[in-house]
Design a protein around this motif. Structure first.
Motif, PDB file in Angstrom:
ATOM      1  N   ALA A  62      -0.076 -34.322  -5.424  1.00 33.46           N
ATOM      2  CA  ALA A  62       0.550 -33.185  -6.107  1.00 33.46           C
ATOM      3  C   ALA A  62       0.603 -33.382  -7.620  1.00 33.46           C
ATOM      4  N   SER A  63       0.584 -34.627  -8.079  1.00 34.65           N
ATOM      5  CA  SER A  63       0.602 -34.867  -9.530  1.00 34.65           C
ATOM      6  C   SER A  63      -0.645 -34.304 -10.203  1.00 34.65           C
ATOM      7  N   LEU A  64      -1.686 -34.057  -9.397  1.00 32.04           N
ATOM      8  CA  LEU A  64      -2.900 -33.457  -9.962  1.00 32.04           C
ATOM      9  C   LEU A  64      -2.661 -32.017 -10.411  1.00 32.04           C
ATOM     10  N   SER A  66      -0.248 -31.245 -12.317  1.00 28.72           N
ATOM     11  CA  SER A  66       0.069 -31.446 -13.731  1.00 28.72           C
ATOM     12  C   SER A  66      -1.215 -31.533 -14.558  1.00 28.72           C
ATOM     13  N   THR A  67      -2.207 -32.229 -14.020  1.00 29.77           N
ATOM     14  CA  THR A  67      -3.506 -32.319 -14.700  1.00 29.77           C
ATOM     15  C   THR A  67      -4.153 -30.946 -14.792  1.00 29.77           C
ATOM     16  N   LEU A  68      -4.081 -30.186 -13.704  1.00 29.09           N
ATOM     17  CA  LEU A  68      -4.650 -28.840 -13.711  1.00 29.09           C
ATOM     18  C   LEU A  68      -4.069 -28.021 -14.854  1.00 29.09           C
ATOM     19  N   ALA A  69      -2.742 -27.996 -14.944  1.00 28.17           N
ATOM     20  CA  ALA A  69      -2.081 -27.163 -15.960  1.00 28.17           C
ATOM     21  C   ALA A  69      -2.236 -27.731 -17.371  1.00 28.17           C
ATOM     22  N   GLY A  70      -2.088 -29.032 -17.516  1.00 26.38           N
ATOM     23  CA  GLY A  70      -2.076 -29.633 -18.847  1.00 26.38           C
ATOM     24  C   GLY A  70      -3.438 -29.880 -19.455  1.00 26.38           C
ATOM     25  N   VAL A  71      -4.474 -29.889 -18.616  1.00 33.62           N
ATOM     26  CA  VAL A  71      -5.820 -30.179 -19.130  1.00 33.62           C
ATOM     27  C   VAL A  71      -6.763 -28.992 -18.953  1.00 33.62           C
ATOM     28  N   TYR A  72      -6.663 -28.279 -17.832  1.00 34.36           N
ATOM     29  CA  TYR A  72      -7.660 -27.264 -17.494  1.00 34.36           C
ATOM     30  C   TYR A  72      -7.184 -25.822 -17.660  1.00 34.36           C
ATOM     31  N   LEU A  73      -6.049 -25.479 -17.081  1.00 30.62           N
ATOM     32  CA  LEU A  73      -5.599 -24.090 -17.105  1.00 30.62           C
ATOM     33  C   LEU A  73      -4.084 -24.038 -17.185  1.00 30.62           C
ATOM     34  N   PRO A  74      -3.515 -23.783 -18.328  1.00 29.16           N
ATOM     35  CA  PRO A  74      -4.138 -23.343 -19.578  1.00 29.16           C
ATOM     36  C   PRO A  74      -4.641 -24.469 -20.480  1.00 29.16           C
ATOM     37  N   GLU A  84       5.899 -25.911  -7.334  1.00 27.86           N
ATOM     38  CA  GLU A  84       6.287 -25.925  -5.920  1.00 27.86           C
ATOM     39  C   GLU A  84       5.057 -26.344  -5.143  1.00 27.86           C
ATOM     40  N   CYS A  85       5.243 -27.238  -4.172  1.00 26.69           N
ATOM     41  CA  CYS A  85       4.077 -27.630  -3.388  1.00 26.69           C
ATOM     42  C   CYS A  85       4.430 -27.788  -1.916  1.00 26.69           C
ATOM     43  N   LYS A  86       3.417 -27.567  -1.097  1.00 25.38           N
ATOM     44  CA  LYS A  86       3.501 -27.719   0.354  1.00 25.38           C
ATOM     45  C   LYS A  86       2.373 -28.648   0.775  1.00 25.38           C
TER      46      LYS A  86
END
Length: 138
Positions: A62-64, A66-74, A84-86
């Motif tokens: 799930a920490s990925l 953070s990478t998605l938001a902080g590096v890729y989008l936006p 939130e994660c499931k």
């Protein structure tokens, strides 16, 4: 690293990246979290529970988000407000994960976005679903 500003974002924008789950990442997550549950640390124990080997920490996967938001989008102009994660299926050492996100909502007043996110393994199975809420610089 992407550097979208809020004005450059729109509904339907997508980004994705892949990450390999390694022994080193498991060890680093253990050292950071202190989670020494045998399901994560002991392959024999995990096998007794019916898994093929050690189960990767759900929060490592799930920490990925953070990478998605902080590096890729936006990207670099992002500040996470919430995730939130499931956890749909377990992740195992050696898995290759694809993390995908799509902007499904924007708020012009507060310069925030809502991103529908998912993580799939190398077999195309969804292992984690998520919703990311983030503020973005104008």
């Amino acid at each position: 690293m992407n550097s979208y500003t809020f004005k450059e974002l729109s509904l339907g924008m997508k980004q994705a990246f892949t990450a390999n789950i390694t022994e080193e990442k498991m060890e680093l997550f253990y050292r950071l979290s202190g989670d020494c549950s045998p399901i994560h640390m002991d392959a024999a124990y995990a096998q007794q529970r019916g898994y093929p080997g050690r189960v990767v920490y759900g929060m490592l996967g799930a920490s990925l988000f953070s990478t998605l938001a902080g590096v890729y989008l936006p990207g670099e102009h992002c500040l996470l407000h919430g995730v939130e994660c499931k956890f749909a299926k377990p992740v195992f050492l050696g898995d290759t994960l694809t993390v995908t996100g799509e902007i499904v909502e924007t708020n012009d007043t507060f310069c925030t976005v809502k991103i529908k996110a998912s993580i799939t393994n190398q077999n195309g199975e969804t292992v984690t679903r998520g919703v990311i809420r983030a503020g973005v610089a104008r």
